[in-house]
Design a protein around this motif. Structure first.
Motif, mmCIF file in Angstrom:
data_model
loop_
_atom_site.group_PDB
_atom_site.id
_atom_site.type_symbol
_atom_site.label_atom_id
_atom_site.label_comp_id
_atom_site.label_asym_id
_atom_site.label_seq_id
_atom_site.Cartn_x
_atom_site.Cartn_y
_atom_site.Cartn_z
ATOM 1 N N SER A 52 -4.414 145.906 -51.255
ATOM 2 C CA SER A 52 -3.381 144.890 -51.085
ATOM 3 C C SER A 52 -2.226 145.206 -52.025
ATOM 4 N N ARG A 53 -1.004 145.129 -51.497
ATOM 5 C CA ARG A 53 0.211 145.342 -52.296
ATOM 6 C C ARG A 53 1.147 144.171 -52.050
ATOM 7 N N GLY A 54 2.206 144.138 -52.794
ATOM 8 C CA GLY A 54 3.176 143.059 -52.639
ATOM 9 C C GLY A 54 2.842 141.938 -53.590
ATOM 10 N N ASP A 55 2.303 140.857 -53.054
ATOM 11 C CA ASP A 55 1.938 139.687 -53.843
ATOM 12 C C ASP A 55 3.089 139.218 -54.730
ATOM 13 N N HIS A 103 2.425 139.593 -48.940
ATOM 14 C CA HIS A 103 1.650 140.757 -49.374
ATOM 15 C C HIS A 103 1.171 141.508 -48.148
#
Length: 142
Positions: A52-55, A103
């Protein structure tokens, strides 16, 4: 600064021009379909399976996400409602306006290209979800 707080419904899918023949394919992003005023920054994320990326959310920056290879599921919220879309073709992109938390979850080998309407600004990021919710509350007109 955001004049009107966007909702999850302001996040929208963009059809990208795609031309393919026996030699390969072209993914074309030009001013006719780009929903951004200008492109100030482009970066590419190479994802690993389940990562998971972004957040985070941006205060001023809008982004257009295009999955060039593989599959990437984008989830977003305005602090009240949630939505998601799986990007699995370079024929479509997802426009995320400023003020939306998002995300991405990547499948192995996914490559996500992100086009931004602003250069990198560290103070444009909201990386804490509770701070994002407070930001949304503060922006509501009284």
């Amino acid at each position: 600064m955001i004049l009107r707080l966007p909702t999850i419904h302001d996040v929208r899918r963009i059809d990208v021009q795609f031309i393919a023949d026996e030699r390969g394919a072209l993914t074309i992003l030009d001013e006719a379909i780009l929903p951004l005023e200008a492109i100030r920054r482009v970066f590419v994320v190479h994802g690993e399976d389940g990562v998971s990326r972004g957040d985070h959310a941006h205060i001023r920056c809008a982004q257009l996400l295009v999955c060039l290879t593989g599959r990437c599921t984008v989830e977003w919220t305005d602090g009240t409602d949630r939505a998601s879309l799986t990007l699995d073709t370079p024929r479509q992109g997802l426009l995320i306006p400023a003020g939306i938390w998002s995300h991405q979850v990547y499948d192995r080998g996914a490559t996500l290209m992100v086009l931004c309407d602003r250069s990198y600004e560290a103070d444009d990021y909201i990386r804490d979800y509770d701070q994002f919710l407070a930001f949304r509350r503060e922006m509501v007109p009284t």
